[in-house]
Write a protein that holds these residues in place. Structure first.
Motif, PDB file in Angstrom:
ATOM      1  N   ALA A 181       9.673   0.236  -5.661  1.00 14.13           N
ATOM      2  CA  ALA A 181       8.206   0.167  -5.589  1.00 14.13           C
ATOM      3  C   ALA A 181       7.633  -0.497  -6.839  1.00 14.13           C
ATOM      4  CB  ALA A 181       7.632   1.568  -5.413  1.00 14.13           C
ATOM      5  N   LEU A 182       8.146  -0.145  -8.028  1.00 10.31           N
ATOM      6  CA  LEU A 182       7.661  -0.760  -9.262  1.00 10.31           C
ATOM      7  C   LEU A 182       7.941  -2.258  -9.261  1.00 10.31           C
ATOM      8  CD1 LEU A 182       8.774   1.951 -11.853  1.00 10.31           C
ATOM      9  CD2 LEU A 182       6.412   1.344 -11.265  1.00 10.31           C
ATOM     10  N   HIS A 183       9.151  -2.637  -8.819  1.00 11.91           N
ATOM     11  CA  HIS A 183       9.501  -4.054  -8.782  1.00 11.91           C
ATOM     12  C   HIS A 183       8.595  -4.812  -7.809  1.00 11.91           C
ATOM     13  CE1 HIS A 183      11.968  -7.653  -8.956  1.00 11.91           C
ATOM     14  NE2 HIS A 183      11.956  -7.672  -7.617  1.00 11.91           N
ATOM     15  N   ARG A 184       8.345  -4.246  -6.644  1.00  9.81           N
ATOM     16  CA  ARG A 184       7.516  -4.923  -5.635  1.00  9.81           C
ATOM     17  C   ARG A 184       6.104  -5.156  -6.159  1.00  9.81           C
ATOM     18  NH1 ARG A 184       7.652  -5.284   0.200  1.00  9.81           N
ATOM     19  NH2 ARG A 184       5.554  -5.854   0.929  1.00  9.81           N
ATOM     20  N   LEU A 185       5.560  -4.203  -6.944  1.00  5.14           N
ATOM     21  CA  LEU A 185       4.187  -4.312  -7.427  1.00  5.14           C
ATOM     22  C   LEU A 185       4.089  -5.023  -8.779  1.00  5.14           C
ATOM     23  CD1 LEU A 185       2.848  -0.792  -6.407  1.00  5.14           C
ATOM     24  CD2 LEU A 185       2.536  -2.969  -5.226  1.00  5.14           C
ATOM     25  N   GLY A 186       5.213  -5.511  -9.290  1.00  7.91           N
ATOM     26  CA  GLY A 186       5.167  -6.352 -10.478  1.00  7.91           C
ATOM     27  C   GLY A 186       5.213  -5.621 -11.802  1.00  7.91           C
ATOM     28  N   PHE A 187       5.772  -4.416 -11.844  1.00  8.21           N
ATOM     29  CA  PHE A 187       5.855  -3.652 -13.094  1.00  8.21           C
ATOM     30  C   PHE A 187       7.272  -3.699 -13.647  1.00  8.21           C
ATOM     31  CE2 PHE A 187       2.216  -1.823 -10.946  1.00  8.21           C
ATOM     32  CZ  PHE A 187       1.288  -1.733 -11.971  1.00  8.21           C
ATOM     33  N   ARG A 188       7.393  -3.867 -14.959  1.00  5.70           N
ATOM     34  CA  ARG A 188       8.683  -3.783 -15.625  1.00  5.70           C
ATOM     35  C   ARG A 188       9.011  -2.304 -15.897  1.00  5.70           C
ATOM     36  NH1 ARG A 188       8.891  -5.347 -20.448  1.00  5.70           N
ATOM     37  NH2 ARG A 188       6.652  -5.446 -20.877  1.00  5.70           N
ATOM     38  N   PHE A 189      10.285  -1.967 -15.875  1.00 11.22           N
ATOM     39  CA  PHE A 189      10.668  -0.571 -16.057  1.00 11.22           C
ATOM     40  C   PHE A 189      12.085  -0.501 -16.609  1.00 11.22           C
ATOM     41  CE2 PHE A 189      11.905  -1.840 -11.820  1.00 11.22           C
ATOM     42  CZ  PHE A 189      13.189  -1.333 -11.667  1.00 11.22           C
ATOM     43  N   ALA A 190      12.441   0.677 -17.075  1.00 11.09           N
ATOM     44  CA  ALA A 190      13.791   0.938 -17.569  1.00 11.09           C
ATOM     45  C   ALA A 190      14.209   2.322 -17.096  1.00 11.09           C
ATOM     46  CB  ALA A 190      13.848   0.854 -19.086  1.00 11.09           C
ATOM     47  N   ASP A 208       0.822  -1.208   0.000  1.00 12.04           N
ATOM     48  CA  ASP A 208       0.000   0.000   0.000  1.00 12.04           C
ATOM     49  C   ASP A 208       0.858   1.261   0.000  1.00 12.04           C
ATOM     50  OD1 ASP A 208      -2.285  -1.438  -0.120  1.00 12.04           O
ATOM     51  OD2 ASP A 208      -3.158  -0.690   1.737  1.00 12.04           O
ATOM     52  N   TRP A 209       1.929   1.264   0.799  1.00 12.77           N
ATOM     53  CA  TRP A 209       2.798   2.449   0.805  1.00 12.77           C
ATOM     54  C   TRP A 209       3.422   2.630  -0.579  1.00 12.77           C
ATOM     55  CZ3 TRP A 209       7.584   4.083  -0.418  1.00 12.77           C
ATOM     56  CH2 TRP A 209       7.990   5.343   0.065  1.00 12.77           C
ATOM     57  N   CYS A 210       3.889   1.553  -1.192  1.00 13.15           N
ATOM     58  CA  CYS A 210       4.498   1.654  -2.517  1.00 13.15           C
ATOM     59  C   CYS A 210       3.497   2.175  -3.550  1.00 13.15           C
ATOM     60  CB  CYS A 210       5.041   0.291  -2.946  1.00 13.15           C
ATOM     61  SG  CYS A 210       6.503  -0.254  -2.023  1.00 13.15           S
ATOM     62  N   ALA A 211       2.256   1.680  -3.471  1.00  9.09           N
ATOM     63  CA  ALA A 211       1.233   2.146  -4.407  1.00  9.09           C
ATOM     64  C   ALA A 211       0.971   3.630  -4.217  1.00  9.09           C
ATOM     65  CB  ALA A 211      -0.050   1.347  -4.214  1.00  9.09           C
ATOM     66  N   GLY A 212       0.836   4.074  -2.969  1.00 10.45           N
ATOM     67  CA  GLY A 212       0.611   5.486  -2.710  1.00 10.45           C
ATOM     68  C   GLY A 212       1.775   6.343  -3.147  1.00 10.45           C
ATOM     69  N   PHE A 213       2.991   5.871  -2.892  1.00 15.39           N
ATOM     70  CA  PHE A 213       4.186   6.614  -3.282  1.00 15.39           C
ATOM     71  C   PHE A 213       4.233   6.823  -4.799  1.00 15.39           C
ATOM     72  CE2 PHE A 213       8.727   6.308  -4.598  1.00 15.39           C
ATOM     73  CZ  PHE A 213       9.144   7.539  -4.121  1.00 15.39           C
ATOM     74  N   LEU A 214       3.965   5.764  -5.563  1.00 18.36           N
ATOM     75  CA  LEU A 214       3.966   5.893  -7.022  1.00 18.36           C
ATOM     76  C   LEU A 214       2.832   6.795  -7.496  1.00 18.36           C
ATOM     77  CD1 LEU A 214       4.747   2.213  -8.068  1.00 18.36           C
ATOM     78  CD2 LEU A 214       6.301   4.178  -8.166  1.00 18.36           C
ATOM     79  N   VAL A 255       7.998   3.219 -17.365  1.00 20.79           N
ATOM     80  CA  VAL A 255       7.239   2.002 -17.076  1.00 20.79           C
ATOM     81  C   VAL A 255       6.974   1.285 -18.387  1.00 20.79           C
ATOM     82  CG1 VAL A 255       5.136   1.032 -16.070  1.00 20.79           C
ATOM     83  CG2 VAL A 255       6.174   3.080 -15.069  1.00 20.79           C
ATOM     84  N   ALA A 256       7.483   0.080 -18.539  1.00 25.26           N
ATOM     85  CA  ALA A 256       7.355  -0.675 -19.786  1.00 25.26           C
ATOM     86  C   ALA A 256       5.996  -1.355 -19.858  1.00 25.26           C
ATOM     87  CB  ALA A 256       8.468  -1.720 -19.885  1.00 25.26           C
ATOM     88  N   GLY A 257       5.559  -1.639 -21.089  1.00 31.31           N
ATOM     89  CA  GLY A 257       4.302  -2.367 -21.260  1.00 31.31           C
ATOM     90  C   GLY A 257       3.208  -1.582 -21.926  1.00 31.31           C
ATOM     91  N   GLY A 258       3.430  -0.297 -22.221  1.00 32.43           N
ATOM     92  CA  GLY A 258       2.451   0.491 -22.964  1.00 32.43           C
ATOM     93  C   GLY A 258       1.135   0.704 -22.235  1.00 32.43           C
ATOM     94  N   PRO A 259       0.032   0.857 -23.002  1.00 31.53           N
ATOM     95  CA  PRO A 259      -1.270   1.168 -22.387  1.00 31.53           C
ATOM     96  C   PRO A 259      -1.725   0.158 -21.345  1.00 31.53           C
ATOM     97  CG  PRO A 259      -1.352   1.508 -24.763  1.00 31.53           C
ATOM     98  CD  PRO A 259      -0.040   0.854 -24.476  1.00 31.53           C
ATOM     99  N   ALA A 260      -1.443  -1.139 -21.561  1.00 30.70           N
ATOM    100  CA  ALA A 260      -1.870  -2.147 -20.594  1.00 30.70           C
ATOM    101  C   ALA A 260      -1.217  -1.898 -19.242  1.00 30.70           C
ATOM    102  CB  ALA A 260      -1.541  -3.545 -21.107  1.00 30.70           C
ATOM    103  N   ALA A 261       0.095  -1.615 -19.239  1.00 28.92           N
ATOM    104  CA  ALA A 261       0.797  -1.351 -17.989  1.00 28.92           C
ATOM    105  C   ALA A 261       0.326  -0.053 -17.357  1.00 28.92           C
ATOM    106  CB  ALA A 261       2.300  -1.310 -18.240  1.00 28.92           C
ATOM    107  N   GLY A 303      16.020   5.035  -6.639  1.00 23.47           N
ATOM    108  CA  GLY A 303      16.006   3.683  -6.104  1.00 23.47           C
ATOM    109  C   GLY A 303      14.669   3.318  -5.491  1.00 23.47           C
ATOM    110  N   ARG A 304      14.039   4.272  -4.794  1.00 24.58           N
ATOM    111  CA  ARG A 304      12.724   4.003  -4.194  1.00 24.58           C
ATOM    112  C   ARG A 304      11.671   3.732  -5.274  1.00 24.58           C
ATOM    113  NH1 ARG A 304      12.283   3.249   1.486  1.00 24.58           N
ATOM    114  NH2 ARG A 304      14.067   4.342   2.425  1.00 24.58           N
ATOM    115  N   VAL A 305      11.724   4.495  -6.361  1.00 26.13           N
ATOM    116  CA  VAL A 305      10.776   4.275  -7.462  1.00 26.13           C
ATOM    117  C   VAL A 305      10.988   2.898  -8.070  1.00 26.13           C
ATOM    118  CG1 VAL A 305      10.094   5.025  -9.775  1.00 26.13           C
ATOM    119  CG2 VAL A 305      10.496   6.717  -7.977  1.00 26.13           C
ATOM    120  N   ALA A 306      12.245   2.556  -8.326  1.00 24.07           N
ATOM    121  CA  ALA A 306      12.529   1.242  -8.899  1.00 24.07           C
ATOM    122  C   ALA A 306      12.077   0.131  -7.961  1.00 24.07           C
ATOM    123  CB  ALA A 306      14.025   1.126  -9.203  1.00 24.07           C
TER     124      ALA A 306
END
Length: 686
Positions: A329-338, A291-297, A350-356, A324-327
């Motif tokens: 949080a994205l990793h914890r919630l299952g999002f690919r990123f670059a 929840d904290w990661c979701a709110g932070f993002l 955030v990778a994955g286009g409109p679906a992501a 680092g915190r952004v990376a």
């Protein structure tokens, strides 16, 4: 024009007070000749109507002298089906309202892209239900006539026929297009539908304030020491949420770094011109949860996120800790990123286009709507949208349809087609249901406006189809006489056209049509259901007799024009015998018809009740048998269709009627394929 015993409800400039949405209204008329029908005479501002690019019909332009028709088609989805709104949220189709902003698609520079569009009409119906199952686990409940966009074009849910032949349908392996399934990433994906927890609130404020500080002259954490929140870059939606969060008590403790104060408690506003002391709001938790990661993002997206072509990017400067915190949080919630570089430092994409993006919107729930908007992104498919199977549920159920400005919308992650005809009445502050059938708008100046439009240098003289939306030769045409001038305008401009009608008023204009055919390609089609005059008089009182329609076909062909016939509807157990069909097709062939299409009776809600009442009065012994034949809903039993197809095919070949039912003169009709009769009542014109 003054009709016998007419009642003029409104006349002159005061007419617009009755129907404020009907611009150019001259007067409203009722007459005993058309009981139950009201005519609204208007001066139209345009005549040529462009068919939406999402429509699968083989023409791009129509002219409709009349608005309103009793033969409109319905495409529909089950009520719980989630429609993608323009802000990235979803709403059940049953709960949509006219004016809602949703996501549609359109061709932009040769590429189909997502765009914002508006709901123009919304109405319920009852239809036999089918389930479409996709590879990613999505299940869509829709009517057999509903169309989804695939990589190969629009496809119906179930097989069937239309006036131009067998309609394309979904099959296992068909790959739909759209952003794909969203909201199926476990508990985190549904978090935004619950009240925000204390952990989410603290994470959101941390992301919002730290992201705002990154925009200062000195990029980095040192800006927090002297910075005041908020700056001008914080959107009102985000600022309003921040105020609300600061007013809410903590729901549960949240672990924070040592010495950071009471766990889970957000400081009260300081009353120093800002919301709170910045250094108290932005403390990092020692062990952040989902929840904290979701709110932070979510908070960081609202102030440092940008969406372009359906892709979310965080512009973060050079602060390595926040990167680092952004990376993390994205990793914890299952999002690919670059992580990449920009002029001001680092960018996390955030990778994955409109679906992501849509999944992140549901998980992180940013307050700013444009952080959820996938407009501009290309429309693509994927393995998760491959059709695994289509099966009928064997029952009819309430369904809903909408009309949008683009002619389509996104539902359950895929692109859906919608009805293009009924929305014309919603433009006029009339509903898309009963009013469409009984409130007829007459464009009394349509020919004059059309002629002006056809003179434009930009007009490319593309074929214009009439009668595919509303019948241009409705009975009222005998009074208004709009079509002769419409035909003349098209012919003088060198524009090919086609006409499909169920009436005989067209015979009046044969001289004009014949003259036009000498200059431009012309196609004609007529509907004839049966030849038994007694039965026709009881079933269709007030319509032209079968002999009158056959005579019209003969007059058309005698004039040297091609003419197809729609044998619709065939009535089971009444007009479907080999003898009856043989006699009808023989007379159609003798009249010189180019081809014929045979369609079985289709009982939609409304039509069903009327017809079964008539059947019980005229043929009570058939009521139970019809109940069995139509036990699945509007369509007749598949076994009956197969038997009718086997009966009709040889008859069409015997009478030489296997050509297209309607074709532009001089064009080669498509090859026939009639192993079973058409299912759909919608007639399309080539």
């Amino acid at each position: 024009m003054r009709w016998s015993e007419q009642q003029v409800l409104e006349d002159g400039i005061g007419a617009e007070a009755t129907l404020p949405g009907l611009r150019g209204l001259l007067r409203t008329v009722r007459t005993p000749e058309f009981a139950g029908t009201t005519f609204h005479e208007v001066e139209a501002r345009s005549a040529l109507n462009r068919v939406p690019g999402t429509s699968p019909v083989p023409f791009r332009w129509t002219v409709n002298p009349y608005r309103g028709c009793s033969h409109a088609c319905v495409y529909c989805l089950a009520g719980p089906t989630r429609v993608l709104m323009a802000d990235g949220s979803t709403r059940p189709i049953a709960e949509l309202r006219v004016g809602d902003a949703v996501t549609g698609t359109e061709q932009v520079d040769g590429t189909r892209r997502y765009v914002r569009t508006t709901v123009l009409a919304h109405w319920p119906t009852t239809k036999p239900a089918h389930v479409v199952r996709l590879g990613g686990g999505t299940e869509l409940v829709a009517s057999g006539e509903h169309r989804f966009l695939t990589e190969g074009g629009w496809r119906h849910v179930a097989g069937g026929w239309c006036g131009s032949g067998r309609r394309p349908r979904l099959r296992p392996g068909s790959r739909l297009v759209g952003p794909g399934p969203i909201g199926r990433a476990g508990a985190a994906a549904t978090r935004s539908r619950r009240p925000h927890s204390a952990a989410y609130r603290q994470g959101y404020l941390c992301g919002l304030v730290r992201g705002d500080a990154l925009g200062g002259d000195a990029l980095g954490s040192d800006a927090l020491g002297s910075g005041r929140f908020p700056s001008d870059r914080v959107a009102l939606e985000a600022l309003g949420r921040a105020h609300g969060f600061l007013a809410e008590p903590a729901i549960r403790p949240v672990a924070v770094a040592a010495g950071a104060g009471e766990p889970g408690r957000i400081p009260r506003p300081a009353g120093r011109g800002g919301i709170a002391p910045v250094d108290e709001v932005v403390r990092w938790p020692a062990h952040p949860d989902d929840d904290w990661c979701a709110g932070f993002l979510g908070g960081l997206a609202d102030v440092r996120g940008e969406v372009e072509a359906g892709e979310l990017r965080f512009t973060l400067g050079t602060d390595q800790e926040i990167i680092g915190r952004v990376a993390g949080a994205l990793h914890r919630l299952g999002f690919r990123f670059a992580v990449g570089r920009s002029a001001g430092g680092r960018v996390v994409r955030v990778a994955g286009g409109p679906a992501a993006l849509l999944r992140l919107a549901q998980v992180a729930d940013p307050a700013v709507g444009r952080r959820r908007d996938i407009s501009g992104a290309p429309v693509l498919g994927g393995p998760a949208l491959e059709v695994v199977g289509v099966r009928p549920l064997g029952l009819s159920m309430p369904m809903y349809d909408i009309t949008t400005g683009t002619g389509d919308f996104v539902a359950e992650g895929v692109v859906s087609h919608n009805c293009f005809a009924r929305n014309t009445h919603t433009y006029l502050d009339m509903d898309a249901g009963a009013d469409f059938d009984s409130q007829i708008v007459v464009k009394v100046n349509v020919a004059r406006v059309l002629e002006r439009e056809l003179r434009r240098p930009s007009w490319g003289r593309e074929p214009v189809a009439m009668g595919t939306n509303t019948d241009p030769y409705q009975r009222a045409e005998g009074r208004y006489r709009l079509m002769p001038d419409v035909i003349g305008a098209l012919a003088r401009s060198g524009t090919p056209f086609s006409l499909l009608t169920k009436g005989t008023v067209l015979a009046r204009d044969l001289p004009e049509i014949t003259a036009a055919a000498a200059d431009v390609p012309v196609g004609l089609g007529v509907s004839i259901a049966l030849v038994d005059r007694d039965l026709q008089g009881r079933l269709e009182p007030g319509t032209p007799s079968p002999s009158a329609r056959l005579d019209m076909v003969r007059r058309i062909t005698d004039a040297g024009l091609s003419c197809g016939v729609m044998v619709a509807p065939v009535l089971p157990l009444l007009t479907d015998s080999a003898e009856a069909l043989d006699a009808l097709l023989g007379r159609i062939a003798a009249a010189g018809a180019t081809g014929a299409s045979v369609l079985a009776l289709h009982l939609r809600p409304g039509t069903r009740e009327w017809f079964l009442t008539w059947l019980g009065r005229e043929y009570p012994q058939l009521v139970d048998r019809y109940a069995r034949l139509y036990r699945r809903g509007a369509y007749v039993d598949p076994e009956y269709r197969r038997a009718l197809g086997a009966r009709v095919g040889p008859l069409l070949r015997r009478h030489g009627l296997t050509g297209s039912a309607t074709t532009l003169r001089g064009q080669v009709p498509p090859a026939p394929d009639p192993p079973e009769p058409p299912r759909s009542e919608q007639l399309s014109l080539l």
